[in-house]
Write a protein that holds these residues in place. Structure first.
Motif, PDB file in Angstrom:
ATOM      1  N   SER A   1       0.827  -0.719   0.034  1.00 43.29           N
ATOM      2  CA  SER A   1      -0.156  -0.105   0.067  1.00 43.29           C
ATOM      3  C   SER A   1       1.277   1.503   0.615  1.00 43.29           C
ATOM      4  CB  SER A   1      -0.374   0.041   1.134  1.00 43.29           C
ATOM      5  OG  SER A   1      -0.033  -0.070   2.481  1.00 43.29           O
TER       6      SER A   1
ATOM      7  N   ASP B   1       0.825   3.748   2.458  1.00 36.05           N
ATOM      8  CA  ASP B   1       0.919   4.013   3.538  1.00 36.05           C
ATOM      9  C   ASP B   1       2.342   3.317   3.890  1.00 36.05           C
ATOM     10  OD1 ASP B   1      -2.047   4.208   2.803  1.00 36.05           O
ATOM     11  OD2 ASP B   1      -1.411   4.094   5.689  1.00 36.05           O
ATOM     12  N   GLU B   2       2.040   1.851   3.236  1.00 33.76           N
ATOM     13  CA  GLU B   2       3.806   1.272   3.990  1.00 33.76           C
ATOM     14  C   GLU B   2       4.871   1.571   3.075  1.00 33.76           C
ATOM     15  OE1 GLU B   2       5.127  -3.051   2.738  1.00 33.76           O
ATOM     16  OE2 GLU B   2       2.932  -3.119   3.487  1.00 33.76           O
TER      17      GLU B   2
ATOM     18  N   PHE C   1       5.728   4.848   3.280  1.00 31.89           N
ATOM     19  CA  PHE C   1       6.313   5.739   3.493  1.00 31.89           C
ATOM     20  C   PHE C   1       6.474   5.536   4.923  1.00 31.89           C
ATOM     21  CE2 PHE C   1       2.819   8.625   1.873  1.00 31.89           C
ATOM     22  CZ  PHE C   1       3.795  10.289   1.442  1.00 31.89           C
ATOM     23  N   ARG C   2       5.675   4.102   5.343  1.00 27.20           N
ATOM     24  CA  ARG C   2       6.113   2.727   6.274  1.00 27.20           C
ATOM     25  C   ARG C   2       7.841   3.011   6.213  1.00 27.20           C
ATOM     26  NH1 ARG C   2       1.399   1.681   8.162  1.00 27.20           N
ATOM     27  NH2 ARG C   2       1.559  -0.090   6.897  1.00 27.20           N
TER      28      ARG C   2
ATOM     29  N   ARG D   1      -4.869   9.597  -0.482  1.00 26.74           N
ATOM     30  CA  ARG D   1      -3.918   9.231  -0.478  1.00 26.74           C
ATOM     31  C   ARG D   1      -2.823   9.330   0.511  1.00 26.74           C
ATOM     32  NH1 ARG D   1      -5.053   7.288   5.076  1.00 26.74           N
ATOM     33  NH2 ARG D   1      -3.322   6.536   5.710  1.00 26.74           N
ATOM     34  N   THR D   2      -2.402   9.772  -0.523  1.00 25.37           N
ATOM     35  CA  THR D   2      -0.748  10.202  -0.520  1.00 25.37           C
ATOM     36  C   THR D   2      -0.600  11.667   0.160  1.00 25.37           C
ATOM     37  OG1 THR D   2      -0.362   9.613  -2.838  1.00 25.37           O
ATOM     38  CG2 THR D   2       1.432  10.869  -2.031  1.00 25.37           C
TER      39      THR D   2
ATOM     40  N   ASP E   1      -2.858  12.854   2.396  1.00 28.01           N
ATOM     41  CA  ASP E   1      -2.706  12.945   3.383  1.00 28.01           C
ATOM     42  C   ASP E   1      -1.722  12.272   4.337  1.00 28.01           C
ATOM     43  OD1 ASP E   1      -5.799  13.767   2.563  1.00 28.01           O
ATOM     44  OD2 ASP E   1      -7.007  11.262   3.500  1.00 28.01           O
ATOM     45  N   LEU E   2      -1.006  11.167   3.612  1.00 28.58           N
ATOM     46  CA  LEU E   2       0.083  10.716   4.117  1.00 28.58           C
ATOM     47  C   LEU E   2       1.769  11.829   4.471  1.00 28.58           C
ATOM     48  CD1 LEU E   2      -0.180   7.621   3.397  1.00 28.58           C
ATOM     49  CD2 LEU E   2      -0.066   7.341   5.141  1.00 28.58           C
TER      50      LEU E   2
ATOM     51  N   THR F   1       4.280  12.710   7.466  1.00 23.30           N
ATOM     52  CA  THR F   1       4.998  11.974   7.270  1.00 23.30           C
ATOM     53  C   THR F   1       6.885  13.143   7.843  1.00 23.30           C
ATOM     54  OG1 THR F   1       6.697  11.174   5.591  1.00 23.30           O
ATOM     55  CG2 THR F   1       5.772  12.701   5.729  1.00 23.30           C
TER      56      THR F   1
END
Ligand SMILES: O=C(O)C(=O)C[C@]1(C(=O)O)C=C[C@@H](O)C=C1
Length: 357
Positions: free
Chosen positions: A119, A121-122, A124-125, A149-150, A152-153, A157
């Protein structure tokens, strides 16, 4: 015929020997650069320097080679040289065969370690945690707009945007057999289904469409099951041994997606840069107008303006703004300092070289 070819091929052999010697001479210098950087713990990947080299070769290219082909070759040369210093790991939205993977190679060349993630999210993580040196995330598509989604993240970050890369997105309809016999469902990422909806309505209005995690996942499913057709890149089709039913089915022939390269690197000015910001203003009349006034005052052009709801239950928004220039440029620096004073929320996402494509 062969008599005429022989001396020409001998010329090519002699030139190739020179190119090979020069490539290795360049590689040895890059190794020295690597040693200097290791002593000071300096970053191996320098997007501003790579952008300058690529712009320079295109500007100085005498032809007959096409400038973009020259850039492709030099991107690979730098990628191979960089890998002698350190092979950087880059996280992207997988699986293998996605447009995100294509964007990774477009930016870093092929001498790179790709890390496919499940994802955004992953991605970014993995980048925040240092599992990957960099991450590549989609930011916007020319037909469908922002990748929410990008955005929002990006708010929370700890990474910075250190580069941008845009790629042409061409979708193909593909199946295991190369035809539509027995196909019951067309699978793709929701973005791809949206980007092909007019074509699908015209050609396959009665076949069910199903959104899946990625186009490459759709291609993998189609490779396993002849009743599934996938919309994906031909690169993904090759990966999963699919036949093309029809290529270039996206409604906009110039469909493009822009990606951000995220990492912990503060990219230096390259001479042609963008800066990305997120802002919020108090909810009152004229606030947005006032907020942006410092840009006009200091002659800084805005290249993008996007809003996202703040998701706190009130009618408040975050504004994603891209401007021309680098935070180190005097005019940008002054404009941002004034923006910051007025904003209820202010974050610089990063300054980075403008995408070559
Ligand atoms: O100039 C540098 O800093 C290098 O490391 C050399 C080099 C190159 O091959 O030209 C390689 C990697 C960097 O990203 C930039 C350029």
């Amino acid at each position: 015929m062969t008599d005429k070819l022989k001396p020409l091929r001998e010329q090519i052999d002699a030139i190739d020997a020179q190119i090979l010697a020069l490539l290795n001479q360049r590689a040895k210098v890059a190794q020295e650069v690597g040693h200097v950087k290791a002593e000071t713990n300096a970053p191996v990947f320098r997007p501003e320097r790579e952008a300058q080299v690529l712009r320079g070769v295109a500007d100085r290219n005498p032809g007959p080679m096409v400038a973009t082909d020259v850039q492709t070759i030099f991107r690979e040369i730098m990628s191979a040289c960089r890998a002698l210093e350190k092979r950087v790991t880059v996280a992207y939205l997988g699986p293998v065969g996605t447009f995100s993977e294509q964007a990774v190679y477009q930016q870093f060349g092929s001498a790179v370690e790709g890390l496919p993630c499940a994802s955004i999210d992953e991605v970014f993580r993995a980048t925040e945690a240092g599992t990957a040196d960099f991450g590549v995330v989609p930011v916007e598509n020319s037909s469908e707009g922002a990748i929410n989604r990008t955005l929002d993240l990006m708010l929370g970050t700890t990474t910075l945007i250190s580069g941008e890369v845009a790629i042409a997105v061409h979708h193909s309809l593909m199946t295991k057999t190369g035809n539509m016999d027995g196909v019951q469902v067309i699978c793709a990422h929701s973005q791809a289904l949206a980007q092909c909806q007019v074509w699908l309505n015209q050609n396959y209005p009665n076949i069910e469409r199903r959104a899946v995690a990625s186009n490459a996942e759709a291609a993998r499913m189609a490779g396993d099951d002849a009743s599934v057709a996938a919309i994906a890149s031909e690169m993904a089709g090759t990966q999963y041994k699919l036949g093309v039913v029809k290529g270039h089915i996206q409604d906009d022939p110039h469909n493009r997606t822009r990606f951000a390269v995220i990492g912990h690197l503060q990219t230096l000015p390259s001479g042609k840069d963008h800066t990305s910001l997120v802002l919020a203003v108090p909810n009152k009349a004229g606030a947005v107008y006032q907020l942006l006034a410092p840009l006009a005052k200091h002659g800084v052009s805005m290249t993008r303006f996007e809003s996202r709801p703040a998701r706190i239950g009130t009618w408040e928004y975050y504004f994603y703004v891209d401007v021309d220039g680098h935070v180190n440029d005097a005019a940008v620096g002054k404009a941002l300092a004034e923006l910051k004073d007025q904003a209820a929320f202010f974050k610089v996402l990063g300054s980075y070289p403008v995408s070559l494509t």
